[in-house]
Design an enzyme around this catalytic site. Sequence first.
Site, short mmCIF file in Angstrom:
data_model
loop_
_atom_site.label_atom_id
_atom_site.label_comp_id
_atom_site.label_asym_id
_atom_site.label_seq_id
_atom_site.Cartn_x
_atom_site.Cartn_y
_atom_site.Cartn_z
CG ASP A 161 -4.96 2.10 1.12
OD1 ASP A 161 -3.82 1.86 1.51
OD2 ASP A 161 -5.86 1.24 1.06
CB SER B 14 -0.85 0.04 1.28
OG SER B 14 -1.22 1.38 1.56
CG MET C 191 -10.53 -3.44 6.01
SD MET C 191 -9.07 -3.02 5.04
CE MET C 191 -8.25 -1.86 6.14
CG MET D 207 -8.78 6.79 2.84
SD MET D 207 -7.83 6.94 4.37
CE MET D 207 -6.85 5.43 4.27
CG HIS E 96 -9.03 -0.28 0.32
ND1 HIS E 96 -8.30 -0.45 1.48
CD2 HIS E 96 -10.33 -0.35 0.70
CE1 HIS E 96 -9.13 -0.63 2.50
NE2 HIS E 96 -10.37 -0.56 2.05
CG MET F 135 -11.13 2.77 2.71
SD MET F 135 -9.53 2.80 3.49
CE MET F 135 -8.48 2.92 2.05
CG HIS G 1 -3.87 -1.97 -1.40
ND1 HIS G 1 -5.03 -2.66 -1.62
CD2 HIS G 1 -4.07 -1.21 -0.30
CE1 HIS G 1 -5.91 -2.35 -0.66
NE2 HIS G 1 -5.35 -1.47 0.16
CG ASP H 108 -5.42 -3.28 3.65
OD1 ASP H 108 -6.19 -2.53 3.00
OD2 ASP H 108 -4.29 -2.91 4.06
C1 DX5 Z 1 -5.75 1.48 5.88
C2 DX5 Z 1 -5.39 0.99 4.48
C3 DX5 Z 1 -4.28 -0.02 4.48
C4 DX5 Z 1 -3.00 0.54 5.11
C5 DX5 Z 1 -2.00 -0.57 5.34
O1 DX5 Z 1 -6.96 2.18 5.84
O2 DX5 Z 1 -6.50 0.41 3.85
O3 DX5 Z 1 -4.04 -0.45 3.14
O4 DX5 Z 1 -2.46 1.51 4.26
O5 DX5 Z 1 -0.88 0.03 5.96
P1 DX5 Z 1 -0.09 -0.78 7.13
O6 DX5 Z 1 0.47 -2.00 6.47
O7 DX5 Z 1 0.99 0.20 7.56
O8 DX5 Z 1 -1.09 -1.10 8.19
ZN ZN Z 2 -6.06 -0.63 1.97
#
Ligand code: DX5
Ligand code: ZN
Length: 231
Positions: free
Chosen positions: A33, A6, A139, A35, A68, A70, A31, A181
């Site tokens: 993320d 990620s 998650m 948001m 991903h 969110m 990956h 994740d």
């Molecule tokens: C959190 C994300 C994850 C996160 C993982 O909301 O969806 O993908 O970035 O990061 P680590 O491996 O540092 O927990």
């Molecule tokens: Zn993620």
Amino acid sequence: MDVTPSILTADFCNLGETLDEAIDAGINWIHMDVMDGNWVINKTITFGPAIIRSVRDRLGHEVFIDCHLMINNAEETWPQYVDAGVDMIIAHIEAVQNFPNLISKIQATGTQVGCVLNPGTGVEEVMSLLPDLDLVLIMSVVPGKGGQSFMPEVEGKVRVLREAIDNQEASGGKTPILMIDGGIKHHNAAMVSEWGVDIAVVGSGLINDEGTISQNLSRINKVLESDQSTH
Ligand code: DX5
Ligand code: ZN
């Protein structure tokens, strides 16, 4: 078990170099993320389709990119991510009204679809979708940021899904990828692999922890290999 980075905790002023480093280390799946400043509890904004398009242009088409989502309005805005060049859209079951409809619309474009469950969401929510999904993501942190602590209480959900996917495959159905994740590091990677995870998303454990991405990746892979050899 494979590992996908990620890039959430990368230095966005040097994202191109980070991506190059990851690819040079043998990574072939990124990956991303997304948001929207609303849906996750800490109201973070990360990036949107424009950054994803730049990442796709930088990486070319050999590397698999998932996003991903969110966000509050995945059912309305998913086409922007397809247009930005992602290979897979992973949407939260908690944020989507009509998941079967979302799956068929996205898959009709040739883009794959994953369904992600928050730590507190029961696996029964996703079972009816399994025949059509390309991936299920569990998650192991509450979504919103990288660098959080792993939540081992998701073990039961992972094991139930592993068995359900194996049964579905055995009866000739699809075999969705089982992904986890959040909070995955070299010290717990073998454990989640033993639970039956296919791919682990690793953010800070690859990008921010001591060492290069390549060093951190090989540390995780070494642990996985030695665990394989003792089983
Ligand atoms: C959190 C994300 C994850 C996160 C993982 O909301 O969806 O993908 O970035 O990061 P680590 O491996 O540092 O927990
Ligand atoms: Zn993620």
